[in-house]
Write a protein that holds these residues in place. Sequence first.
Motif, short mmCIF file in Angstrom:
data_model
loop_
_atom_site.label_atom_id
_atom_site.label_comp_id
_atom_site.label_asym_id
_atom_site.label_seq_id
_atom_site.Cartn_x
_atom_site.Cartn_y
_atom_site.Cartn_z
N ASP A 114 0.83 -1.20 0.00
CA ASP A 114 0.00 0.00 0.00
C ASP A 114 0.87 1.26 0.00
O ASP A 114 1.99 1.26 0.53
CB ASP A 114 -0.91 0.00 1.23
N HIS A 115 0.36 2.29 -0.63
CA HIS A 115 1.07 3.58 -0.69
C HIS A 115 0.03 4.66 -0.88
O HIS A 115 -1.02 4.44 -1.51
CB HIS A 115 2.08 3.59 -1.83
N ASP A 116 0.31 5.86 -0.35
CA ASP A 116 -0.70 6.93 -0.43
C ASP A 116 -0.92 7.44 -1.84
O ASP A 116 -1.85 8.21 -2.09
CB ASP A 116 -0.34 8.09 0.52
N THR A 117 -0.07 7.03 -2.79
CA THR A 117 -0.28 7.45 -4.18
C THR A 117 -1.06 6.41 -4.99
O THR A 117 -1.36 6.64 -6.16
CB THR A 117 1.07 7.69 -4.88
N ARG A 118 -1.38 5.30 -4.38
CA ARG A 118 -2.14 4.28 -5.11
C ARG A 118 -3.61 4.68 -5.23
O ARG A 118 -4.16 5.34 -4.34
CB ARG A 118 -2.02 2.92 -4.42
N SER B 50 -7.75 4.33 -5.28
CA SER B 50 -8.69 3.66 -4.38
C SER B 50 -9.09 2.31 -4.96
O SER B 50 -8.91 2.04 -6.15
CB SER B 50 -9.93 4.53 -4.19
N SER C 111 0.28 -3.55 4.14
CA SER C 111 1.30 -2.67 4.71
C SER C 111 2.16 -3.46 5.70
O SER C 111 1.73 -4.47 6.25
CB SER C 111 0.66 -1.48 5.41
#
Length: 310
Positions: free
Chosen positions: A199-203, A205, A233
């Motif tokens: 997981d990454h905040d740029t992936r 939804s 994560s």
Amino acid sequence: MLSEYAVDPAAIGADWRTFKDLIDRFGSDKGRLISRLPAKWERKVIQAAREAGVPDVRMTDIVERLRDSKHKVVDFSRAYDHDADWIDNALREHAARPFRAIICDADRAACSEAMGPDDCSDAHALFRTTTSCDVTRTAEEIAEALHTITAVSKEVDIVDPYFDLRPTKGNYLATLVSLLGRLARDPGQSKAIRIHFRDHDTRPSAELLARDGSAQVGGLLPPGYRIELYAWSQRQGGEDFHDRYVLTDLGGIMIGAGLSADGPGESAAFTLLNFEHAQGLRSRFAYGSTVYTRIGSAVRIRDDGSTELF
């Protein structure tokens, strides 16, 4: 990296020492799989042992070893005519789709790829296998290296922390499309291909992933197949999520540089994994895992293009 062998049940079952020696030489981690020819191959081995007069204590060992060898004896969708003997069936199938070798008693050898049980060592060219190699990082080469283990397995987990269907994030889509094209040639199967990434905040939804993923691969899935996408994560102080694998119920492959098709000028090391090790790695990405934390909803894409969040 994996080779299919036709093994005559009579040749392996008639002698306990021969059975013990041969069965231990097969498995995905050895690079060799026994073709399930016929469908009740294990029963034929047990029958051969009984007819040969193998003592009861050894019979018990044979039965137990066969029970623990489900990852070594594999269904390659071979036809079998029960009105013909085993060698005739093997030769017919070999002519249509060659085995690496046919293991049978010497007096039954009828082709250049036949070999006796006593010849089954790494010194023999037909029995020698490669358990680690470099694979050129094109979609075709990566998919070809993964085809056998994914085609004959019932469960497939693709693990790559950087896996991404977006073209700006590596060429993972080309590899997946090429693999699905090969799997489509093996009809009559049904399985989920589970893809696990970090997981990454740029992936995007899960909703966007379902929409875009369906458009990219939905029409390419063979009948009965589905793709499931999971985000994970790391846990603080826990295992790093870095290594790449293709893991199945038959074993697995560790992949050095990843599954992105980055071009013919690069290669990735592919290494076959010990069966128990592969199953342990699979458990890290199973429901209720305590190694990594699953994030958000997973996405399921079916062969008709429909999607589901779960």
